[in-house]
Design an enzyme around this catalytic site. Structure first.
Site, PDB file in Angstrom:
ATOM      1  CD  GLU A 152      -2.938  -1.175   2.299  1.00  0.00           C
ATOM      2  OE1 GLU A 152      -2.782  -0.334   3.206  1.00  0.00           O
ATOM      3  OE2 GLU A 152      -3.840  -2.014   2.312  1.00  0.00           O
ATOM      4  NE  ARG A 154      -4.262   5.325   9.893  1.00  0.00           N
ATOM      5  CZ  ARG A 154      -4.683   4.439   8.986  1.00  0.00           C
ATOM      6  NH1 ARG A 154      -3.974   3.358   8.717  1.00  0.00           N
ATOM      7  NH2 ARG A 154      -5.822   4.636   8.344  1.00  0.00           N
ATOM      8  CG  HIS A 161      -8.674   6.442   2.116  1.00  0.00           C
ATOM      9  ND1 HIS A 161      -8.739   6.141   0.772  1.00  0.00           N
ATOM     10  CD2 HIS A 161      -8.084   5.377   2.716  1.00  0.00           C
ATOM     11  CE1 HIS A 161      -8.219   4.947   0.571  1.00  0.00           C
ATOM     12  NE2 HIS A 161      -7.812   4.460   1.734  1.00  0.00           N
TER      13      HIS A 161
END
Length: 516
Positions: free
Chosen positions: A111, A363, A225
């Protein structure tokens, strides 16, 4: 008043991780809806852990620090990534079924901002649901689970937490006394209109801690996101970063792939960079899609996402999924040390509600479930070394503040519009001051020490908590005069490394006396 050893507020993975390791204690778990309604249950990504032969905890550490823009708590990051492989193996031994190949080897995905394939999944794109359900089934026999009660405020004596007040859907107010209270209620995604969070995530735990006097840290760092399913101007669900990890490409309506011109990691650049890029494309009138034509057997690999697309009328056979950024994760929260202790005695925090510093300013993908498991166990182990001395109820000193009148509250939608417009992906001093001044019209609600709960409905309490979190995020964003990670100031577009010294922006209730 019912007394217990430990009260846990929340029912996500971090909450259940603590509960799992406290089977020798008398534990109550209180959740505002049902145990299954949490962000953990919605988590499509996986767990990041350096288990591959060509990987190491040092690589995972470096990726976490880089994604976090050097704002991380180095000691806690080391603990997280070093414990990761052991934590994963322990859950495998307990019976969690992670996705494996035909030879029984873990399937490792990649990712954004990861240098190696190290993302472990369960149930394809349902890792959070699989893990949370497993832990719930392991703990439900020895933990008292109280559903459909919202935690209102902490019961305090000076700087010592003695328990929590709750309110159920029938309007009944209850008091729970405990030796230790753990806030594991998640972040505050609902303060934004476009979010991947569950609707119940209104920042209740963070607001309670703030009212009680706990220090909050890094609340300006909000992760958006990049890829949420975008239908008719609204984000309706998450499209996991694992989709790009499997080869999907971000394109405009004209088929132009654009991320390779922005960052050397292309479509798998850190989330803050990808989100800003998509946002700017859309501001210029473009539509943005995920081109999934390179992924074979998409519906098998991503069953949850496929069902979400079908439910919203998107035919994945077309090869394109419309996407837009949405609020996803709060890097800041209630300031804690490595054992989850807050600045209030007997009050702990874990998971997204806490700020351990492991995520820094942004994050790293799939580190959140790992954090919940690793630090949940760490807090439980620490609590096992402490005595269960019950609070002296004669010392309970909460004074319910009587409001002279009950002013009108804004709607949740109004709060969300202010946050999205002025405290969103791109920020400026002018916009932040406008938001702060708007929030301070409701100053009395934000600074109130304890609710006169009989005067407020559950919906009104959620609005007050959203106001509180919104004001705190805006104030923190105003104080940080640089761009770093999830915090981007168009008036300070570059990181000011010459003057920045790694300092956290701390917000406490005393800030309410300041005039902006």
């Amino acid at each position: 008043m019912p007394q217990t050893d430990v009260i846990i507020i929340g029912s996500g993975l971090a909450a259940l991780s603590v509960a799992y390791h406290l089977r020798h204690k008398h534990v109550k778990l209180i959740t505002k809806s049902t145990w299954s309604e949490s962000n953990s249950m919605l988590a499509q990504g996986g767990i990041a852990a350096a288990v591959a032969q060509n990987d190491s905890w040092k690589n995972h550490f470096e990726d976490t620090i880089t994604a976090g823009c050097d704002h991380n708590n180095v000691k806690n990051v080391k603990y997280l990534v070093q414990e990761g492989p052991t934590e994963l193996n322990e859950w495998i031994q307990r019976g969690v079924k992670f996705d494996c190949d035909q030879n029984g080897r873990l399937l490792l995905g990649k990712e954004g901002a990861h240098s190696h394939h190290r993302i472990i999944h369960a149930g394809g794109d349902a890792t959070g649901k699989e893990l949370t359900s497993f832990l719930f089934n392991q703990t439900k026999s020895y933990v008292q689970i109280i559903e459909n009660e919202i935690a209102i405020d902490l019961i305090m004596d000076q700087n010592q937490c003695q328990g929590v007040y709750t309110k159920n859907k029938q309007g009944e107010v209850k008091s729970y006394i405990s030796s230790h209270v753990i806030i594991a209620s998640g972040g505050c995604g609902a303060v934004y209109g476009q979010t991947s969070n569950a609707d119940v995530i209104t920042g209740d735990g963070i607001a309670m801690a703030f009212r009680a006097g706990a220090e909050l840290s890094d609340m300006e760092f909000v992760q958006f996101h990049p890829t949420m399913l975008y239908i008719s101007g609204k984000c309706v669900g998450l499209i996991s970063e694992a989709v790009r990890g499997e080869g999907a490409t971000l394109i405009t309506q004209n088929g132009d792939a654009f991320m390779h011109n922005i960052h050397y990691q292309g479509d798998l650049a850190p989330r803050d960079i990808v989100s800003r890029t998509i946002f700017e494309k859309m501001e210029k009138g473009n539509e943005v899609f995920l081109d999934i034509t390179a992924i074979k057997n998409f519906s098998t690999r991503f069953p949850t996402i496929s069902a979400l697309c079908k439910q919203n009328g998107i035919d994945i056979a077309s090869g394109k999924i419309p996407v837009a950024p949405g609020m996803h994760f709060l890097m800041g929260g209630i300031k804690t040390n490595e054992n989850g202790e807050t600045t209030i005695q007997n009050l702990f925090a874990v998971g997204e509600a806490a700020c351990t510093g492991v995520h820094g300013a942004n994050r790293l993908a799939s580190n959140s479930l790992l954090e919940g498991l690793v630090f949940g166990k760490r807090i439980a182990n620490y609590l096992s070394t402490l005595s269960n001395e019950q609070p002296d109820l004669r010392k309970e000193s909460n004074q319910i503040k009587q409001l002279k009148e009950k002013p009108d509250l804004p709607t949740k939608k109004q709060i969300q519009e202010i946050m999205t417009t002025y405290v969103g992906i791109l920020r400026s001093k002018t916009g932040l001051l406008y938001a702060i001044n708007w929030f301070e019209k409701y100053r009395e609600y934000i600074s109130i020490q304890i609710f006169n709960v009989k005067d407020f409905t559950i919906n009104e309490i959620e609005i007050i908590n959203m106001l509180t979190n919104g004001w705190i995020i805006a104030m923190s964003a105003l104080k940080r005069t640089e761009s770093r990670g999830g915090h981007y100031r168009i008036d300070y577009p570059k990181r000011n490394d010459l003057t920045w010294q790694g300092k956290q922006v701390i917000i406490t209730n005393s800030e309410m006396v300041m005039e902006v």
